[in-house]
Motif scaffolding. Structure first.
Motif, PDB file in Angstrom:
ATOM      1  N   ILE A   1      -1.408 -74.555  49.355  1.00  0.00           N
ATOM      2  CA  ILE A   1      -1.406 -75.061  47.977  1.00  0.00           C
ATOM      3  C   ILE A   1       0.044 -75.318  47.559  1.00  0.00           C
ATOM      4  N   PRO A   2       0.266 -76.218  46.590  1.00  0.00           N
ATOM      5  CA  PRO A   2       1.640 -76.555  46.196  1.00  0.00           C
ATOM      6  C   PRO A   2       2.384 -75.359  45.605  1.00  0.00           C
ATOM      7  N   PHE A   3       3.659 -75.272  45.952  1.00  0.00           N
ATOM      8  CA  PHE A   3       4.549 -74.225  45.452  1.00  0.00           C
ATOM      9  C   PHE A   3       5.658 -74.908  44.662  1.00  0.00           C
ATOM     10  N   TYR A   4       5.754 -74.603  43.350  1.00  0.00           N
ATOM     11  CA  TYR A   4       6.748 -75.242  42.494  1.00  0.00           C
ATOM     12  C   TYR A   4       7.787 -74.218  42.026  1.00  0.00           C
ATOM     13  N   VAL A   5       9.037 -74.626  42.072  1.00  0.00           N
ATOM     14  CA  VAL A   5      10.145 -73.772  41.645  1.00  0.00           C
ATOM     15  C   VAL A   5      10.770 -74.385  40.399  1.00  0.00           C
ATOM     16  N   VAL A   6      10.934 -73.574  39.333  1.00  0.00           N
ATOM     17  CA  VAL A   6      11.527 -74.099  38.099  1.00  0.00           C
ATOM     18  C   VAL A   6      12.758 -73.276  37.709  1.00  0.00           C
ATOM     19  N   GLY A   7      13.864 -73.974  37.475  1.00  0.00           N
ATOM     20  CA  GLY A   7      15.060 -73.333  36.945  1.00  0.00           C
ATOM     21  C   GLY A   7      15.952 -72.666  37.967  1.00  0.00           C
ATOM     22  N   ILE A   8      15.836 -73.013  39.244  1.00  0.00           N
ATOM     23  CA  ILE A   8      16.613 -72.334  40.276  1.00  0.00           C
ATOM     24  C   ILE A   8      18.095 -72.700  40.170  1.00  0.00           C
TER      25      ILE A   8
ATOM     26  N   VAL B   1       9.121 -75.148  50.674  1.00  0.00           N
ATOM     27  CA  VAL B   1       8.536 -75.636  49.413  1.00  0.00           C
ATOM     28  C   VAL B   1       7.958 -77.031  49.601  1.00  0.00           C
ATOM     29  N   TYR B   2       8.710 -77.907  50.263  1.00  0.00           N
ATOM     30  CA  TYR B   2       8.239 -79.289  50.456  1.00  0.00           C
ATOM     31  C   TYR B   2       7.046 -79.363  51.399  1.00  0.00           C
ATOM     32  N   SER B   3       6.945 -78.409  52.324  1.00  0.00           N
ATOM     33  CA  SER B   3       5.812 -78.416  53.257  1.00  0.00           C
ATOM     34  C   SER B   3       4.487 -78.168  52.543  1.00  0.00           C
ATOM     35  N   THR B   4       4.540 -77.592  51.337  1.00  0.00           N
ATOM     36  CA  THR B   4       3.308 -77.341  50.570  1.00  0.00           C
ATOM     37  C   THR B   4       2.933 -78.514  49.671  1.00  0.00           C
ATOM     38  N   GLY B   5       3.829 -79.506  49.572  1.00  0.00           N
ATOM     39  CA  GLY B   5       3.620 -80.584  48.611  1.00  0.00           C
ATOM     40  C   GLY B   5       4.190 -80.248  47.245  1.00  0.00           C
ATOM     41  N   GLY B   6       4.957 -79.180  47.178  1.00  0.00           N
ATOM     42  CA  GLY B   6       5.561 -78.763  45.912  1.00  0.00           C
ATOM     43  C   GLY B   6       6.890 -79.440  45.645  1.00  0.00           C
TER      44      GLY B   6
ATOM     45  N   PHE C   1       8.403 -83.307  33.994  1.00  0.00           N
ATOM     46  CA  PHE C   1       8.347 -82.664  35.310  1.00  0.00           C
ATOM     47  C   PHE C   1       7.067 -81.850  35.448  1.00  0.00           C
ATOM     48  N   LEU C   2       6.727 -81.058  34.440  1.00  0.00           N
ATOM     49  CA  LEU C   2       5.536 -80.210  34.476  1.00  0.00           C
ATOM     50  C   LEU C   2       4.254 -81.041  34.484  1.00  0.00           C
ATOM     51  N   VAL C   3       4.232 -82.093  33.684  1.00  0.00           N
ATOM     52  CA  VAL C   3       3.033 -82.942  33.600  1.00  0.00           C
ATOM     53  C   VAL C   3       2.845 -83.743  34.890  1.00  0.00           C
ATOM     54  N   LYS C   4       3.935 -84.314  35.395  1.00  0.00           N
ATOM     55  CA  LYS C   4       3.881 -85.134  36.611  1.00  0.00           C
ATOM     56  C   LYS C   4       3.310 -84.365  37.791  1.00  0.00           C
ATOM     57  N   HIS C   5       3.616 -83.080  37.848  1.00  0.00           N
ATOM     58  CA  HIS C   5       3.133 -82.268  38.963  1.00  0.00           C
ATOM     59  C   HIS C   5       1.860 -81.497  38.605  1.00  0.00           C
ATOM     60  N   ASN C   6       1.249 -81.880  37.487  1.00  0.00           N
ATOM     61  CA  ASN C   6      -0.038 -81.319  37.074  1.00  0.00           C
ATOM     62  C   ASN C   6       0.022 -79.796  36.920  1.00  0.00           C
TER      63      ASN C   6
ATOM     64  N   ALA D   1      14.946 -82.639  44.749  1.00  0.00           N
ATOM     65  CA  ALA D   1      14.938 -81.760  43.581  1.00  0.00           C
ATOM     66  C   ALA D   1      15.358 -82.510  42.322  1.00  0.00           C
ATOM     67  N   GLU D   2      14.811 -82.079  41.207  1.00  0.00           N
ATOM     68  CA  GLU D   2      15.118 -82.704  39.914  1.00  0.00           C
ATOM     69  C   GLU D   2      15.847 -81.710  39.016  1.00  0.00           C
ATOM     70  N   VAL D   3      16.770 -82.219  38.218  1.00  0.00           N
ATOM     71  CA  VAL D   3      17.529 -81.388  37.287  1.00  0.00           C
ATOM     72  C   VAL D   3      16.737 -81.281  35.989  1.00  0.00           C
ATOM     73  N   ILE D   4      16.200 -80.086  35.701  1.00  0.00           N
ATOM     74  CA  ILE D   4      15.327 -79.910  34.537  1.00  0.00           C
ATOM     75  C   ILE D   4      15.874 -78.893  33.535  1.00  0.00           C
ATOM     76  N   GLY D   5      16.912 -78.154  33.917  1.00  0.00           N
ATOM     77  CA  GLY D   5      17.440 -77.122  33.027  1.00  0.00           C
ATOM     78  C   GLY D   5      16.707 -75.806  33.182  1.00  0.00           C
ATOM     79  N   CYS D   6      17.039 -74.860  32.319  1.00  0.00           N
ATOM     80  CA  CYS D   6      16.402 -73.548  32.348  1.00  0.00           C
ATOM     81  C   CYS D   6      15.146 -73.571  31.468  1.00  0.00           C
ATOM     82  N   PRO D   7      14.013 -73.089  31.974  1.00  0.00           N
ATOM     83  CA  PRO D   7      12.772 -73.094  31.185  1.00  0.00           C
ATOM     84  C   PRO D   7      12.903 -72.405  29.832  1.00  0.00           C
ATOM     85  N   SER D   8      13.818 -71.438  29.732  1.00  0.00           N
ATOM     86  CA  SER D   8      13.945 -70.661  28.499  1.00  0.00           C
ATOM     87  C   SER D   8      14.271 -71.532  27.294  1.00  0.00           C
ATOM     88  N   MET D   9      14.963 -72.638  27.498  1.00  0.00           N
ATOM     89  CA  MET D   9      15.514 -73.403  26.373  1.00  0.00           C
ATOM     90  C   MET D   9      14.474 -74.177  25.568  1.00  0.00           C
ATOM     91  N   TYR D  10      13.275 -74.343  26.093  1.00  0.00           N
ATOM     92  CA  TYR D  10      12.338 -75.274  25.469  1.00  0.00           C
ATOM     93  C   TYR D  10      11.207 -74.597  24.705  1.00  0.00           C
TER      94      TYR D  10
END
Length: 450
Positions: free
Chosen positions: A104-111, A139-144, A364-369, A165-174
């Motif tokens: 299953i996909p593995f997604y990393v946020v804010g690394i 991570v990429y091998s899972t489709g994440g 980013f969150l919506v695009k990856h469902n 990888a995409e630059v999204i910032g720290c999740p805390s800020m939103y």
């Protein structure tokens, strides 16, 4: 119903971002697992974004197998912080070993990466290239996918290997929504009230910090995140009043004279382990400004619309301040106090760019469902709004006893503090010249420099 595994073990107290803290058991619990209350700031945000009527959220446990995760979840979300770090090589390897078995996909946020300066960051890329590559490719091998907390980490990853990888910032800020702004209107010096944060060595190695805050001690609080937890909450200290000279000396060696006398014993050190109570403290005390080197301590003030200046002591804090255009300094200027810094804090650039950064993070969150409409936290509030958070309890009588002993033998304790500072400065000097003349001198006399 979408099933998401949050890669966070919420049995650890700094991972319990929502549940109320039992302050009478805080030291006991913390001594088993450790924990920095700043971690709660970004973990709470991720839990908020994933708390939806059509999402079933689960929490990772170290004994979980890949087979169990594959059977019971549709994806994994990992709210990371400083994984690209010399200290976390084993952690990266074990994480990669698990991810490589996932279907299953593995997604990393804010690394992000952990280094003092960019030059050290580039050296880090060479040293941990193999485990970092393995983690990224796993991570990429899972489709994440991977979302970094800033541009510096993305540039670092580009050195390590090819990635998307995409630059999204720290999740805390939103977590307070797209319309977060900080007013540049200032209060007068008499109405000025502030919180500071940092690490104990900040006070020891930079005396300008003591100077710049001294005038405001009557309307200032030090917001600790992990360093004072024993002295504030250990039950063995509760109710004790007669404090020996030896015990005070130990405190001075753990902290320093200024911290113990002017902050700790005056009730100015606060370690509030519940974000809700921390927020209430800021608002009830009409805090106008936050300053220090703890990035999430400052972010929690910003999220409550309080301007902050970040003291960027390493690449991590610099990366986040730069990404969001949070005002920062790299060193404290002589002759400037906290109010001067407050007057310098300009949030024009932050306010101008925040909405776009929010949109990109949500995209980013919506695009990856993963989730959707993160501004809508009504379901989250309804689910957890009933929780009651207790007031913090501290060892007040013990601290009053320390203050009494300090008062009786002030000159002696000041001398102890000077000796301790001199010892630390000597250690810094020896490390600086570890490969030079002093090291050779030690060898000449039959010694060894450790």
């Amino acid at each position: 119903m979408k099933r998401i595994l949050l890669y966070s073990d919420n049995r650890q107290i700094d991972r319990q971002a929502i549940m109320p803290t039992d302050y009478y058991a805080l030291w006991e619990n913390w001594s088993r697992t450790g924990g920095n209350v700043g971690n709660k700031v970004f973990l709470r945000a991720v839990e908020q974004y994933l708390t939806k009527p059509d999402i079933q959220l689960g929490y990772y446990r170290p004994n979980m197998t890949a087979e169990e995760i594959n059977q019971n979840y549709d994806m994994v979300v990992d709210p990371e912080a400083n994984l690209f770090n010399m200290a976390y090589i084993q952690k990266m390897e074990s994480r990669s070993f698990l991810i490589e078995k996932l279907k299953i996909p593995f997604y990393v946020v804010g690394i992000g990466i952990q280094a003092d300066k960019w030059e050290q960051g580039k050296e880090l890329a060479k040293v941990i290239k193999n485990p970092a590559q393995r983690f990224i490719y796993a991570v990429y091998s899972t489709g994440g996918e991977i979302g970094t907390r800033g541009y510096i980490t993305k540039e670092w990853m580009d050195i390590v290997c090819h990635n998307s990888a995409e630059v999204i910032g720290c999740p805390s800020m939103y977590q307070k929504g797209r319309d977060l702004t900080i007013d540049n209107k200032k209060v007068g010096k008499e109405e000025f009230r502030c919180v500071i944060n940092g690490h104990v060595p900040d006070f020891i190695y930079d005396k300008k910090l003591q100077t710049c805050i001294y005038y405001f001690l009557d309307r200032l609080w030090y917001m600790d995140q992990d360093e004072f937890i024993k002295v504030l909450y250990c039950k063995e200290l509760e109710g004790r009043k007669n404090i020996s000279i030896k015990e005070v000396v130990k405190l001075l060696y753990q902290y320093n004279f200024f911290i113990v006398k002017e902050l700790l014993c005056q009730g100015k050190v606060k370690l509030i382990y519940d974000l809700k109570k921390w927020e209430e403290f800021l608002l009830e005390n009409q805090i106008s400004f936050s300053f220090g080197s703890r990035i999430h301590g400052n972010i929690w003030s910003i999220l409550n619309q309080i301007p902050a200046i970040v003291w960027t002591r390493d690449l991590r804090t610099y990366e986040m301040a730069d990404f969001y255009k949070i005002p920062y300094i790299q060193m404290i200027s002589s002759g400037k106090d906290l109010y001067d810094m407050y007057m310098d804090a300009d949030y024009t650039a932050f306010n101008k760019g925040f909405g776009k950064k929010f949109d990109y993070f949500e995209e980013f969150l919506v695009k990856h469902n993963i989730t959707y409409n993160i501004s809508d936290n009504a379901y989250f509030c309804n689910k957890y709004g009933f929780l009651r958070y207790e007031n913090t309890c501290v060892n007040k009588e013990y601290l009053l006893g320390v203050l009494e002993t300090l008062g009786k033998y002030t000159s002696f304790f000041q001398w102890v503090d000077k000796m301790k500072t001199a010892e630390l400065e000597l250690k810094v000097l020896l490390r600086k010249y570890h490969c030079g003349f002093i090291k050779e001198t030690f060898r000449f006399f039959g010694g060894e420099l450790r």
